[in-house]
Design a protein around this motif. Structure first.
Motif, PDB file in Angstrom:
ATOM      1  N   GLN A   8      87.613 -88.103   7.091  1.00  0.00           N
ATOM      2  CA  GLN A   8      88.719 -89.004   7.430  1.00  0.00           C
ATOM      3  C   GLN A   8      89.393 -89.437   6.134  1.00  0.00           C
ATOM      4  OE1 GLN A   8      87.384 -92.448   9.677  1.00  0.00           O
ATOM      5  NE2 GLN A   8      85.632 -91.319  10.435  1.00  0.00           N
ATOM      6  N   LEU A   9      90.694 -89.592   6.188  1.00  0.00           N
ATOM      7  CA  LEU A   9      91.430 -90.031   5.003  1.00  0.00           C
ATOM      8  C   LEU A   9      91.160 -91.508   4.728  1.00  0.00           C
ATOM      9  CD1 LEU A   9      93.628 -89.256   2.877  1.00  0.00           C
ATOM     10  CD2 LEU A   9      95.289 -90.229   4.488  1.00  0.00           C
ATOM     11  N   LEU A  10      90.758 -91.807   3.484  1.00  0.00           N
ATOM     12  CA  LEU A  10      90.566 -93.190   3.050  1.00  0.00           C
ATOM     13  C   LEU A  10      91.844 -93.742   2.429  1.00  0.00           C
ATOM     14  CD1 LEU A  10      87.213 -93.695   1.098  1.00  0.00           C
ATOM     15  CD2 LEU A  10      87.997 -94.936   3.099  1.00  0.00           C
ATOM     16  N   LEU A  11      92.411 -92.968   1.516  1.00  0.00           N
ATOM     17  CA  LEU A  11      93.634 -93.376   0.837  1.00  0.00           C
ATOM     18  C   LEU A  11      94.238 -92.187   0.103  1.00  0.00           C
ATOM     19  CD1 LEU A  11      92.528 -93.523  -2.298  1.00  0.00           C
ATOM     20  CD2 LEU A  11      91.776 -95.793  -1.623  1.00  0.00           C
ATOM     21  N   LYS A  12      95.483 -92.372  -0.344  1.00  0.00           N
ATOM     22  CA  LYS A  12      96.158 -91.285  -1.060  1.00  0.00           C
ATOM     23  C   LYS A  12      97.099 -91.860  -2.105  1.00  0.00           C
ATOM     24  CE  LYS A  12      99.691 -91.141   2.516  1.00  0.00           C
ATOM     25  NZ  LYS A  12     100.247 -90.437   3.680  1.00  0.00           N
ATOM     26  N   TYR A  13      97.258 -91.111  -3.194  1.00  0.00           N
ATOM     27  CA  TYR A  13      98.260 -91.428  -4.203  1.00  0.00           C
ATOM     28  C   TYR A  13      99.284 -90.293  -4.203  1.00  0.00           C
ATOM     29  CZ  TYR A  13     100.754 -91.883  -8.523  1.00  0.00           C
ATOM     30  OH  TYR A  13     101.772 -91.973  -9.455  1.00  0.00           O
ATOM     31  N   LEU A  14     100.544 -90.667  -3.968  1.00  0.00           N
ATOM     32  CA  LEU A  14     101.623 -89.671  -3.997  1.00  0.00           C
ATOM     33  C   LEU A  14     102.555 -89.935  -5.173  1.00  0.00           C
ATOM     34  CD1 LEU A  14     102.456 -89.541  -0.169  1.00  0.00           C
ATOM     35  CD2 LEU A  14     100.808 -88.181  -1.459  1.00  0.00           C
ATOM     36  N   SER A  15     102.930 -91.202  -5.348  1.00  0.00           N
ATOM     37  CA  SER A  15     103.803 -91.598  -6.466  1.00  0.00           C
ATOM     38  C   SER A  15     103.852 -93.124  -6.468  1.00  0.00           C
ATOM     39  CB  SER A  15     105.207 -91.014  -6.315  1.00  0.00           C
ATOM     40  OG  SER A  15     105.843 -91.556  -5.180  1.00  0.00           O
ATOM     41  N   GLY A  16     104.531 -93.678  -7.462  1.00  0.00           N
ATOM     42  CA  GLY A  16     104.742 -95.121  -7.483  1.00  0.00           C
ATOM     43  C   GLY A  16     103.574 -95.873  -8.083  1.00  0.00           C
ATOM     44  N   SER A  17     103.225 -96.994  -7.473  1.00  0.00           N
ATOM     45  CA  SER A  17     102.176 -97.862  -7.995  1.00  0.00           C
ATOM     46  C   SER A  17     100.874 -97.087  -8.158  1.00  0.00           C
ATOM     47  CB  SER A  17     101.948 -99.037  -7.045  1.00  0.00           C
ATOM     48  OG  SER A  17     100.811 -99.773  -7.445  1.00  0.00           O
ATOM     49  N   THR A  18     100.237 -97.288  -9.295  1.00  0.00           N
ATOM     50  CA  THR A  18      99.024 -96.508  -9.575  1.00  0.00           C
ATOM     51  C   THR A  18      97.804 -97.053  -8.852  1.00  0.00           C
ATOM     52  OG1 THR A  18      98.648 -97.846 -11.555  1.00  0.00           O
ATOM     53  CG2 THR A  18      99.847 -95.763 -11.834  1.00  0.00           C
ATOM     54  N   LEU A  19      97.890 -98.268  -8.325  1.00  0.00           N
ATOM     55  CA  LEU A  19      96.780 -98.835  -7.562  1.00  0.00           C
ATOM     56  C   LEU A  19      97.096 -98.664  -6.080  1.00  0.00           C
ATOM     57  CD1 LEU A  19      94.091-100.401  -7.677  1.00  0.00           C
ATOM     58  CD2 LEU A  19      95.439-102.502  -7.499  1.00  0.00           C
ATOM     59  N   VAL A  20      96.262 -97.922  -5.396  1.00  0.00           N
ATOM     60  CA  VAL A  20      96.505 -97.698  -3.970  1.00  0.00           C
ATOM     61  C   VAL A  20      95.371 -98.295  -3.156  1.00  0.00           C
ATOM     62  CG1 VAL A  20      97.952 -95.676  -4.209  1.00  0.00           C
ATOM     63  CG2 VAL A  20      95.499 -95.380  -4.113  1.00  0.00           C
ATOM     64  N   LYS A  21      95.740 -98.886  -2.043  1.00  0.00           N
ATOM     65  CA  LYS A  21      94.737 -99.493  -1.174  1.00  0.00           C
ATOM     66  C   LYS A  21      94.576 -98.627   0.073  1.00  0.00           C
ATOM     67  CE  LYS A  21      95.453-104.193  -2.847  1.00  0.00           C
ATOM     68  NZ  LYS A  21      94.213-104.211  -3.652  1.00  0.00           N
ATOM     69  N   GLY A  22      93.343 -98.562   0.543  1.00  0.00           N
ATOM     70  CA  GLY A  22      93.069 -97.743   1.712  1.00  0.00           C
ATOM     71  C   GLY A  22      92.390 -98.539   2.807  1.00  0.00           C
ATOM     72  N   ILE A  23      91.766 -97.806   3.704  1.00  0.00           N
ATOM     73  CA  ILE A  23      91.087 -98.456   4.820  1.00  0.00           C
ATOM     74  C   ILE A  23      89.716 -98.971   4.384  1.00  0.00           C
ATOM     75  CG2 ILE A  23      92.289 -97.078   6.548  1.00  0.00           C
ATOM     76  CD1 ILE A  23      89.722 -95.389   6.801  1.00  0.00           C
ATOM     77  N   ASN A  24      89.165 -99.871   5.172  1.00  0.00           N
ATOM     78  CA  ASN A  24      87.811-100.381   4.964  1.00  0.00           C
ATOM     79  C   ASN A  24      87.612-101.061   3.614  1.00  0.00           C
ATOM     80  OD1 ASN A  24      87.320 -99.184   7.437  1.00  0.00           O
ATOM     81  ND2 ASN A  24      86.297 -97.404   6.585  1.00  0.00           N
ATOM     82  N   GLY A  25      88.678-101.621   3.032  1.00  0.00           N
ATOM     83  CA  GLY A  25      88.561-102.380   1.790  1.00  0.00           C
ATOM     84  C   GLY A  25      88.463-101.557   0.519  1.00  0.00           C
TER      85      GLY A  25
END
Lengths: 114, 112
Positions: free
Chosen positions: B45-62
């Motif tokens: 399952q996908l937790l999180l992804k970085y595509l562009s922009g802010s270098t800090l990305v938030k995902g599911i489940n904290g």
């Protein structure tokens, strides 16, 4: 509703047999994949289809033949099974071929060849 | 071609402690980075992804991850883990003409 479903969940068979794994997605995605996960959990892409057309065919023995009757289905047929084919096979789909599209995985088919 | 290295194959951590799962990548083109989680007997399952922009990305489940271009890293963090976070975590990279490439996974075991 399960988004990506594969059958069967478990498959136990003998060397030399032929078997198939079926996959269906109800997400309306254009692209589908088969991945193989070995006993050490390493995931490797095998095939990718986009709108029923084969896009990626990694260095997989030609005993493995994928078939996509429509863009919602991608089946995997394996001929002359070998011991080394034992693994978990995952079907996945993504909205399109764009590298930014995340993958949605099925729950896997555990194939054991004896 | 891209490649991904997950530096730790297993990470044991006590419940409510913070955790960091390390991921480094190599690529000659711009990349997109992902973290996936696999619970026992399930698909990824996908937790999180970085595509562009802010270098800090938030995902599911904290969970959150930080993209560091100079260090070619994309480490996954959670400030306080739960027993239910016990799973296999995969870092993945895509870019250019190559499909998604997965790391070898990190087994997170949360101890009560």
């Amino acid at each position: 509703d399960t988004a990506v479903s594969q059958t069967p969940k478990y498959l136990v068979t003998q060397m030399g047999n032929d078997k198939s794994i079926k996959c269906e997605q109800n997400l309306g995605h254009d692209t589908m994949y088969w991945y193989k996960q070995d006993s050490k959990k390493f995931l490797k892409i095998m095939f990718s289809y986009n709108n029923k057309e084969l896009i990626i065919n990694e260095t997989v023995p030609n005993r493995f033949s994928p078939k996509s009757p429509d863009k919602a289905h991608l089946n995997l047929h394996i001929n002359s099974l070998e011991l080394g084919d034992s693994a978990v096979y995952f079907c996945a789909s993504s909205q399109d071929l764009a590298r930014i599209s995340p993958l949605h995985f099925g729950n896997g088919t555990r194939l054991t060849v004896t | 071609a891209q490649s991904v290295t997950q530096l730790d194959s297993q990470v044991p951590v006590f419940e409510e402690a913070p955790v960091e799962l390390r991921c480094n990548y190599s690529s000659s083109v711009s990349v997109y980075l992902f973290w996936y989680v696999q619970y026992p007997n399930q698909g990824l399952q996908l937790l999180l992804k970085y595509l562009s922009g802010s270098t800090l990305v938030k995902g599911i489940n904290g969970f959150e991850a930080e993209f560091n271009k100079s260090q070619t890293s994309f480490h996954l963090r959670k400030p306080s883990v739960h027993i239910s976070d016990t799973a296999e975590y995969f870092c993945a990279v895509s870019g250019g003409n190559t499909p998604l490439v997965f790391g070898k996974g990190t087994r997170l075991s949360v101890i009560a």
